[in-house]
Design a protein around this motif. Structure first.
Motif, short mmCIF file in Angstrom:
data_model
loop_
_atom_site.label_atom_id
_atom_site.label_comp_id
_atom_site.label_asym_id
_atom_site.label_seq_id
_atom_site.Cartn_x
_atom_site.Cartn_y
_atom_site.Cartn_z
N GLU A 46 97.12 18.31 145.11
CA GLU A 46 96.73 19.27 145.09
C GLU A 46 97.81 19.53 146.10
OE1 GLU A 46 92.75 22.00 146.42
OE2 GLU A 46 92.53 20.39 146.34
N TYR A 47 98.07 19.54 147.49
CA TYR A 47 98.67 20.07 148.11
C TYR A 47 100.33 20.23 147.73
CZ TYR A 47 101.21 21.32 152.22
OH TYR A 47 102.16 21.63 153.57
N ALA A 48 100.98 19.18 146.96
CA ALA A 48 102.18 18.86 146.12
C ALA A 48 102.27 20.34 144.99
CB ALA A 48 102.14 17.65 146.18
N GLU A 49 101.45 20.58 143.91
CA GLU A 49 101.29 21.45 143.17
C GLU A 49 101.27 23.06 144.17
OE1 GLU A 49 97.88 23.29 140.54
OE2 GLU A 49 98.07 21.25 140.44
N SER A 50 100.67 23.05 145.50
CA SER A 50 100.56 24.21 146.47
C SER A 50 101.99 24.71 146.42
CB SER A 50 99.47 24.33 147.29
OG SER A 50 99.73 23.35 148.03
N ILE A 51 102.39 23.27 146.91
CA ILE A 51 104.34 23.55 147.24
C ILE A 51 105.58 23.39 146.52
CG2 ILE A 51 103.32 23.40 150.20
CD1 ILE A 51 104.37 20.27 149.96
N GLY A 52 104.62 23.38 145.53
CA GLY A 52 105.82 22.99 144.59
C GLY A 52 106.42 22.03 144.59
N GLU A 53 106.06 20.46 144.91
CA GLU A 53 106.83 19.36 145.49
C GLU A 53 105.75 17.83 144.55
OE1 GLU A 53 108.32 17.32 147.75
OE2 GLU A 53 108.44 18.43 149.20
N LYS A 54 106.48 17.65 143.66
CA LYS A 54 106.67 16.25 142.95
C LYS A 54 105.57 15.27 144.13
CE LYS A 54 110.75 15.84 140.11
NZ LYS A 54 111.20 14.77 139.29
N PRO A 55 103.85 15.40 143.11
CA PRO A 55 103.27 13.67 144.08
C PRO A 55 103.23 12.95 144.57
CG PRO A 55 102.14 15.01 142.27
CD PRO A 55 103.74 14.94 142.06
N ASN A 56 105.17 12.63 143.92
CA ASN A 56 105.68 11.33 144.15
C ASN A 56 106.67 11.52 145.69
OD1 ASN A 56 106.00 8.37 144.77
ND2 ASN A 56 107.86 7.82 143.48
N THR A 57 106.62 12.39 145.53
CA THR A 57 107.97 12.61 146.56
C THR A 57 106.80 13.28 147.92
OG1 THR A 57 109.57 13.95 145.11
CG2 THR A 57 109.42 14.83 147.13
N LEU A 58 105.73 13.72 147.78
CA LEU A 58 105.09 14.10 148.40
C LEU A 58 104.13 13.53 149.24
CD1 LEU A 58 103.62 16.61 149.91
CD2 LEU A 58 101.21 15.73 149.08
N ASN A 59 104.14 11.79 148.46
CA ASN A 59 103.34 10.65 149.30
C ASN A 59 104.00 10.47 150.55
OD1 ASN A 59 101.08 10.89 148.34
ND2 ASN A 59 101.52 10.21 146.12
N HIS A 60 105.60 9.58 149.57
CA HIS A 60 106.83 9.67 150.99
C HIS A 60 106.80 11.12 152.43
CE1 HIS A 60 108.08 6.05 148.20
NE2 HIS A 60 108.12 7.47 147.69
N ARG A 61 106.60 11.56 151.79
CA ARG A 61 106.90 12.52 152.74
C ARG A 61 106.07 12.40 153.63
NH1 ARG A 61 107.59 18.02 151.28
NH2 ARG A 61 107.60 18.52 153.43
N LEU A 62 104.52 12.01 153.38
CA LEU A 62 103.14 12.21 153.66
C LEU A 62 103.06 10.79 154.44
CD1 LEU A 62 100.12 13.19 154.70
CD2 LEU A 62 99.79 12.19 152.35
N GLN A 63 104.06 9.63 154.22
CA GLN A 63 103.56 8.77 154.86
C GLN A 63 104.58 8.48 156.52
OE1 GLN A 63 104.64 6.24 152.10
NE2 GLN A 63 102.78 5.59 150.94
N ARG A 64 105.07 9.13 156.40
CA ARG A 64 106.49 9.49 157.14
C ARG A 64 106.16 10.42 158.36
NH1 ARG A 64 110.13 10.00 153.16
NH2 ARG A 64 110.74 11.87 153.22
N ALA A 65 105.21 11.48 157.38
CA ALA A 65 104.27 12.65 158.56
C ALA A 65 102.91 12.08 159.21
CB ALA A 65 104.46 13.59 157.81
N GLU A 66 102.56 10.46 158.96
CA GLU A 66 101.20 10.32 159.03
C GLU A 66 102.03 9.39 160.58
OE1 GLU A 66 98.09 10.45 155.65
OE2 GLU A 66 99.26 8.48 155.44
N ARG A 67 103.34 8.70 160.02
CA ARG A 67 103.53 8.01 160.60
C ARG A 67 104.25 8.35 161.86
NH1 ARG A 67 106.27 4.75 157.20
NH2 ARG A 67 107.90 5.73 157.22
N LYS A 68 104.72 9.27 162.17
CA LYS A 68 104.77 10.39 163.26
C LYS A 68 104.27 10.80 164.20
CE LYS A 68 108.40 12.37 165.36
NZ LYS A 68 109.67 11.86 166.13
N PHE A 69 102.54 11.31 163.37
CA PHE A 69 101.84 11.44 163.88
C PHE A 69 101.17 10.17 165.12
CE2 PHE A 69 96.83 11.70 164.28
CZ PHE A 69 96.85 13.13 164.50
#
Length: 85
Positions: free
Chosen positions: A53-76
């Motif tokens: 749902e977040y990927a759709e709201s920012i105009g990204e593909k879900p797969n791309t967002l999942n990779h970015r989310l994993q990096r963001a969670e690691r950084k968090f």
């Protein structure tokens, strides 16, 4: 004396405390992380939005967002090691 759960009398105070906690965490996350990572973490983990749902709201593909989310969670976890999602 007939009320089983007296939290009903503290509802406004509890809601105010929850909002203050939410605002505090949003401020901490935004101050410590890059803006795109911060907004993603807040939307998905604090607001409960689904990643697709977040990927759709920012105009990204879900797969791309999942990779970015994993990096963001690691950084968090590096920045806030004693905190979990």
């Amino acid at each position: 004396s007939e009320v089983l759960d007296d939290r009903i009398f503290l509802r406004d105070e509890l809601n105010r405390k929850a909002k203050d906690d939410y605002d505090d965490w949003c401020g901490r996350i935004r101050a410590a992380m890059k803006p795109d990572y911060a907004e993603m973490i807040i939307a998905i983990h604090l607001d409960g939005m689904e990643p697709c749902e977040y990927a759709e709201s920012i105009g990204e593909k879900p797969n791309t967002l999942n990779h970015r989310l994993q990096r963001a969670e690691r950084k968090f976890r590096e920045i806030f090691p004693r905190t979990s999602f």
